[in-house]
Design an enzyme around this catalytic site. Sequence first.
Site, mmCIF file in Angstrom:
data_model
loop_
_atom_site.group_PDB
_atom_site.id
_atom_site.type_symbol
_atom_site.label_atom_id
_atom_site.label_comp_id
_atom_site.label_asym_id
_atom_site.label_seq_id
_atom_site.Cartn_x
_atom_site.Cartn_y
_atom_site.Cartn_z
ATOM 1 N N LYS A 9 0.804 -1.125 -0.023
ATOM 2 C CA LYS A 9 0.079 0.024 0.253
ATOM 3 C C LYS A 9 0.939 1.170 0.209
ATOM 4 C CE LYS A 9 -2.370 1.427 3.861
ATOM 5 N NZ LYS A 9 -3.276 1.692 4.858
ATOM 6 N N SER A 25 -4.132 3.662 -17.468
ATOM 7 C CA SER A 25 -3.181 3.198 -16.170
ATOM 8 C C SER A 25 -2.862 4.449 -15.251
ATOM 9 C CB SER A 25 -1.866 2.722 -16.980
ATOM 10 O OG SER A 25 -1.194 3.945 -17.594
ATOM 11 N N TYR A 58 -3.659 -0.263 -14.186
ATOM 12 C CA TYR A 58 -2.596 -0.904 -13.803
ATOM 13 C C TYR A 58 -1.443 -0.120 -13.802
ATOM 14 C CZ TYR A 58 -2.305 -0.111 -19.013
ATOM 15 O OH TYR A 58 -2.162 0.599 -20.127
#
Length: 116
Positions: A9, A25, A58
């Site tokens: 994270k 993305s 992504y």
Amino acid sequence: MLVQVVKSKIHRVKVTGADLNYIGSITIDEDLMDAAGIIEGERVQIVNNNNGERLETYAIPGPRGSGEITLNGAAARRVQKGDTLILIVYAFMELEEAKNFKPKLVFPNEKDNTLT
């Protein structure tokens, strides 16, 4: 049995850009990607603290030390420059491995998204 757990994270980074005309993305400073163990092309969940939006895309690496956090393509419509995000990556693991796994937690400088 496989379970899905938080792998890493990046906590409280600021959006530095939103590029609607890019293919897609999220561009992330490569130093932050390395610190969190995120690889190019890996799925990233994005939580926007300013508006409550959650989305997935992504990762692609941005310039090292730049603090860049840019949402590209359609995701650019879900943020504004300056919004505070939490970026989360998950992994599948065997249950016993997951019980002892410790995620990589990265807390960048909130002013410029760097690791200093």
